[in-house]
Write an enzyme that holds these catalytic residues in place. Sequence first.
Site, PDB file in Angstrom:
ATOM      1  N   ASP A   1       0.857  -1.187   0.000  1.00 38.41           N
ATOM      2  CA  ASP A   1       0.000   0.000   0.000  1.00 38.41           C
ATOM      3  C   ASP A   1       0.887   1.228   0.000  1.00 38.41           C
ATOM      4  O   ASP A   1       1.899   1.263   0.693  1.00 38.41           O
ATOM      5  CB  ASP A   1      -0.912  -0.004   1.227  1.00 38.41           C
ATOM      6  CG  ASP A   1      -1.925  -1.126   1.133  1.00 38.41           C
ATOM      7  OD1 ASP A   1      -2.591  -1.226   0.082  1.00 38.41           O
ATOM      8  OD2 ASP A   1      -2.035  -1.918   2.089  1.00 38.41           O
TER       9      ASP A   1
ATOM     10  N   PHE B   1      -8.226  -2.875  12.347  1.00 33.48           N
ATOM     11  CA  PHE B   1      -7.411  -3.464  11.303  1.00 33.48           C
ATOM     12  C   PHE B   1      -8.300  -4.108  10.234  1.00 33.48           C
ATOM     13  O   PHE B   1      -8.041  -4.004   9.035  1.00 33.48           O
ATOM     14  CB  PHE B   1      -6.450  -4.470  11.944  1.00 33.48           C
ATOM     15  CG  PHE B   1      -5.361  -4.885  11.021  1.00 33.48           C
ATOM     16  CD1 PHE B   1      -4.524  -3.931  10.446  1.00 33.48           C
ATOM     17  CD2 PHE B   1      -5.170  -6.213  10.691  1.00 33.48           C
ATOM     18  CE1 PHE B   1      -3.524  -4.302   9.564  1.00 33.48           C
ATOM     19  CE2 PHE B   1      -4.170  -6.596   9.816  1.00 33.48           C
ATOM     20  CZ  PHE B   1      -3.349  -5.638   9.255  1.00 33.48           C
TER      21      PHE B   1
HETATM   22  C1  LIG Z   1      -0.536 -12.835   3.029  1.00 35.03           C
HETATM   23  C2  LIG Z   1      -0.421 -11.328   2.972  1.00 35.03           C
HETATM   24  C3  LIG Z   1       0.789 -10.735   3.321  1.00 35.03           C
HETATM   25  C4  LIG Z   1       0.944  -9.347   3.260  1.00 35.03           C
HETATM   26  N1  LIG Z   1       2.149  -8.797   3.607  1.00 35.03           N
HETATM   27  C5  LIG Z   1       2.344  -7.473   3.464  1.00 35.03           C
HETATM   28  C6  LIG Z   1       3.623  -6.874   3.745  1.00 35.03           C
HETATM   29  O1  LIG Z   1       4.572  -7.545   4.144  1.00 35.03           O
HETATM   30  N2  LIG Z   1       3.764  -5.548   3.558  1.00 35.03           N
HETATM   31  C7  LIG Z   1       2.728  -4.771   3.110  1.00 35.03           C
HETATM   32  O2  LIG Z   1       2.929  -3.552   2.944  1.00 35.03           O
HETATM   33  N3  LIG Z   1       1.498  -5.287   2.860  1.00 35.03           N
HETATM   34  C8  LIG Z   1       1.291  -6.622   3.016  1.00 35.03           C
HETATM   35  N4  LIG Z   1       0.047  -7.171   2.746  1.00 35.03           N
HETATM   36  C9  LIG Z   1      -1.046  -6.275   2.345  1.00 35.03           C
HETATM   37  C10 LIG Z   1      -1.048  -6.017   0.825  1.00 35.03           C
HETATM   38  O3  LIG Z   1       0.141  -5.360   0.457  1.00 35.03           O
HETATM   39  C11 LIG Z   1      -2.263  -5.143   0.517  1.00 35.03           C
HETATM   40  O4  LIG Z   1      -3.434  -5.881   0.682  1.00 35.03           O
HETATM   41  C12 LIG Z   1      -2.227  -4.439  -0.828  1.00 35.03           C
HETATM   42  O5  LIG Z   1      -3.292  -3.472  -0.852  1.00 35.03           O
HETATM   43  C13 LIG Z   1      -2.436  -5.343  -2.026  1.00 35.03           C
HETATM   44  O6  LIG Z   1      -1.356  -6.120  -2.285  1.00 35.03           O
HETATM   45  P1  LIG Z   1      -1.478  -7.319  -3.370  1.00 35.03           P
HETATM   46  O7  LIG Z   1      -0.139  -7.886  -3.523  1.00 35.03           O
HETATM   47  O8  LIG Z   1      -2.581  -8.209  -3.025  1.00 35.03           O
HETATM   48  O9  LIG Z   1      -1.867  -6.444  -4.668  1.00 35.03           O
HETATM   49  P2  LIG Z   1      -2.450  -6.791  -6.084  1.00 35.03           P
HETATM   50  O10 LIG Z   1      -2.565  -8.236  -6.340  1.00 35.03           O
HETATM   51  O11 LIG Z   1      -1.664  -5.964  -7.051  1.00 35.03           O
HETATM   52  O12 LIG Z   1      -3.939  -6.218  -5.989  1.00 35.03           O
HETATM   53  C14 LIG Z   1      -4.205  -4.912  -5.506  1.00 35.03           C
HETATM   54  C15 LIG Z   1      -5.516  -4.396  -6.065  1.00 35.03           C
HETATM   55  O13 LIG Z   1      -5.366  -4.077  -7.452  1.00 35.03           O
HETATM   56  C16 LIG Z   1      -6.247  -4.849  -8.256  1.00 35.03           C
HETATM   57  N5  LIG Z   1      -5.439  -5.290  -9.419  1.00 35.03           N
HETATM   58  C17 LIG Z   1      -4.453  -6.210  -9.400  1.00 35.03           C
HETATM   59  N6  LIG Z   1      -3.897  -6.347 -10.618  1.00 35.03           N
HETATM   60  C18 LIG Z   1      -4.547  -5.480 -11.428  1.00 35.03           C
HETATM   61  C19 LIG Z   1      -4.415  -5.141 -12.786  1.00 35.03           C
HETATM   62  N7  LIG Z   1      -3.480  -5.741 -13.559  1.00 35.03           N
HETATM   63  N8  LIG Z   1      -5.260  -4.196 -13.296  1.00 35.03           N
HETATM   64  C20 LIG Z   1      -6.178  -3.589 -12.500  1.00 35.03           C
HETATM   65  N9  LIG Z   1      -6.341  -3.875 -11.176  1.00 35.03           N
HETATM   66  C21 LIG Z   1      -5.532  -4.793 -10.661  1.00 35.03           C
HETATM   67  C22 LIG Z   1      -6.689  -6.016  -7.384  1.00 35.03           C
HETATM   68  O14 LIG Z   1      -7.973  -6.484  -7.775  1.00 35.03           O
HETATM   69  C23 LIG Z   1      -6.678  -5.384  -6.006  1.00 35.03           C
HETATM   70  O15 LIG Z   1      -7.841  -4.659  -5.778  1.00 35.03           O
HETATM   71  C24 LIG Z   1      -0.141  -8.543   2.825  1.00 35.03           C
HETATM   72  C25 LIG Z   1      -1.378  -9.149   2.508  1.00 35.03           C
HETATM   73  C26 LIG Z   1      -1.517 -10.523   2.565  1.00 35.03           C
HETATM   74  C27 LIG Z   1      -2.844 -11.150   2.218  1.00 35.03           C
END
Ligand SMILES: Cc1cc2nc3c(=O)[nH]c(=O)nc-3n(C[C@H](O)[C@H](O)[C@H](O)COP(=O)(O)OP(=O)(O)OC[C@H]3O[C@@H](n4cnc5c(N)ncnc54)[C@H](O)[C@@H]3O)c2cc1C
Length: 277
Positions: free
Chosen positions: A100, A207
Amino acid sequence: MSERTFSMEFFPPKTPEGAAKLRETRRQLAQLKPKFLSVTFGAGGSTRDRTLETVLEIQSEGLAAAPHLSCIGSTRENIGEILKTYKDNGIRHIVALRGDQPSGVADPGEFRYANELVSFIRQETGDWFDIEVAAYPEMHPQARGYREDLLNFQRKVQAGANAAITQYFFNADAYFQFRDECDALGITIPIVPGIMPISNYGQLARFSAMCGAEIPRWLAGKLESYHDDNAAIRAFGLDFITSLCERLLARGAPGLHFYTLNQAGLTTAVWQRLGLS
Ligand SMILES: Cc1cc2nc3c(=O)[nH]c(=O)nc-3n(C[C@H](O)[C@H](O)[C@H](O)COP(=O)(O)OP(=O)(O)OC[C@H]3O[C@@H](n4cnc5c(N)ncnc54)[C@H](O)[C@@H]3O)c2cc1C
């Protein structure tokens, strides 16, 4: 059925006291023999060095460590350097995330979504890393819709993810539905439920509102009814989370990933009640 994966997550401590406490937590949890311990990565790379330090410490204790890596606000060069450091240190497992944007920062950097990070890791390091990605049975809070979110999850799998860990949830049906939808799309990687032990209702409610995890109305009401009686909240939470885990495993979940919040007690108690060690 292939072997199930039971893992645990920590955040990198900020102070020497926090590091000492985490060492003790790990010493206790290591006895449960988790498959790997993952370490989170702060928004915008704010914990870059501390995540690395913690991961190397875990590795030096003879445990398998998986750093989280988030890409939002980063450059390819920056991410490339981090990957090289992990590879040079023999780390073979990574949790790849978008992350984020820290508040007040507008520039998304060179990666917009986690699927781009997964592609980049594969492009730079081939199959060196086992890559985990995040999954959202209750939908990511910024998703345009359930279907879009599912297809975006599929993009991460197609980019080369080996497995997924879910955001925590309290409603097992959300997980089963998500898994069935993934099956229908031909997604075959393990999707491991993320489990959040319940210890402090106020913190959990704040949270959960942020990350889009629903606390069912009845559960919120029940937890609220204990007011400040933290012992009662923990006791009820332990029963509830154990039974959630039992249901998930009974219906084929390929393991469990515990969000430990750097505490050993509740994770150990659930683990023992489930008979995992
Ligand atoms: C197991 C787990 C571990 C985590 N660990 C951390 C951490 O260590 N540090 C941290 O800062 N956060 C962490 N998070 C939180 C995470 O970074 C947030 O939830 C963040 O908002 C989304 O990350 P993501 O990798 O799921 O993103 P993405 O998979 O990129 O998705 C993010 C959003 O964008 C949309 N999206 C994805 N790809 C596309 C595309 N190509 N075109 C248009 N829209 C798209 C998705 O639908 C979603 O709404 C973790 C979450 C989980 C579930």
